[in-house]
Design an enzyme around this catalytic site. Structure first.
Site: not given
Ligand code: PAF
Length: 283
Positions: A33, A35, A39-40, A151, A153
């Site tokens: 989503m 930001a 971690g991403h 993740g 988390k």
């Molecule tokens: O974990 C997230 O950021 C959201 O729940 C996801 C998996 C991108 C779905 O909108």
């Protein structure tokens, strides 16, 4: 293609993915989503290692927010996100609008989450996991990934998505990835951007409690450990929403008997920022 390539239309991304498929490339998918934080980036790094073409979606999904204020305040920073991805090769960003993700001919068949969505987060965020499986299913239809990276988390989210994949017999393989933490122990989250330095320090009670539980679990029952942990947690500044020790598959609360893989999940408010975290308590 590098991480500066941003598609906003479904048609464009589908064309790019078909071209990659025609070249025999494996497709990895990292849904986010935005930001983005380290971690991403860890998920992207793993996807790039394991797949030849990686799609990263950046989409603040309205259907998974049950609190309109939370949706409004969710950080949005596409330019900065894309900048963080610019050095990756063979990755593209998909940043669609709501109508691209939820078209009028939406084919989502619905998923019976068999109670996985009624506990923990589900109890406090009704409808949240239906929103998550809906958006993830729709993205899977667009991207048709071989592998999708999530993740841990969001432990319950991973369990719910794995359940959907089994139930709908989707071909994608889900790859759960470890939680990344700040040096302090605070789990990385886009929501941390909304914390003051003082709140970041207050939030360390989450990790401290989880760590202490691992030790206590050697001698005490799940009920006893949970009781000890709630007392410890409540000595801090955060407002606890839940702290439960659960079976890692059914997510049902454990009382007197341990099972292998038992996990403790916590949600708490730090000011008006809702944080979640979890830890494996019985390896
Ligand atoms: O974990 C997230 O950021 C959201 O729940 C996801 C998996 C991108 C779905 O909108």
């Amino acid at each position: 293609m590098d991480g500066r390539t941003v598609f906003t239309s479904r048609q464009e991304i589908e064309l790019a993915i078909s071209a990659a498929r025609l070249q025999g490339k494996s497709i990895g998918f990292v849904p986010t989503m935005g930001a983005l934080h380290e971690g991403h980036i860890a998920l992207v790094k793993r996807a790039v290692l394991e797949c030849e073409y990686v799609v990263i979606s950046i989409f603040v999904n309205p259907t998974q927010f049950n609190n309109p204020k939370d949706l409004e305040l969710y950080p949005r920073m596409l330019e900065k996100d894309v900048d963080m991805l610019k050095d990756f090769n063979n990755v593209v960003v998909f940043a669609p609008t709501v109508d691209q993700v939820y078209p009028s001919n939406d084919s989502f068949p619905g998923v019976d989450l068999e109670g996985l969505d009624a506990v923990l987060e589900g109890e406090f965020r009704p409808g949240h996991f239906q929103g998550v499986v809906h958006v993830v299913y729709n993205f899977f239809q667009i991207v048709q990934p071989d592998f999708a990276y999530f993740g841990l988390k969001d432990f319950q989210q991973v369990a719910v998505i794995e359940h959907m994949v089994r139930q709908l017999e989707l071909k994608v393989k889900i790859i759960p990835c470890p939680t990344l933490r700040e040096k302090s122990g605070l789990a990385m989250s886009s929501r941390n951007l909304r914390l003051t330095e003082q709140q970041k320090s207050d939030a360390l009670i989450i990790h401290a409690t989880l760590n202490a539980m691992v030790q206590k679990a050697i001698e005490l029952t799940p009920n006893e450990v949970a009781e000890f942990a709630r007392d410890l947690f409540n000595s801090g500044q955060l407002k606890l929403e839940y702290l439960e020790i659960v079976d890692p598959h059914s997510l049902q609360k454990l009382s007197n008997q341990w099972v292998k893989g038992a996990v403790c999940c916590i949600a708490a408010f730090c000011g008006d920022v809702r944080l979640i975290d979890n830890m494996l308590i019985k390896p």
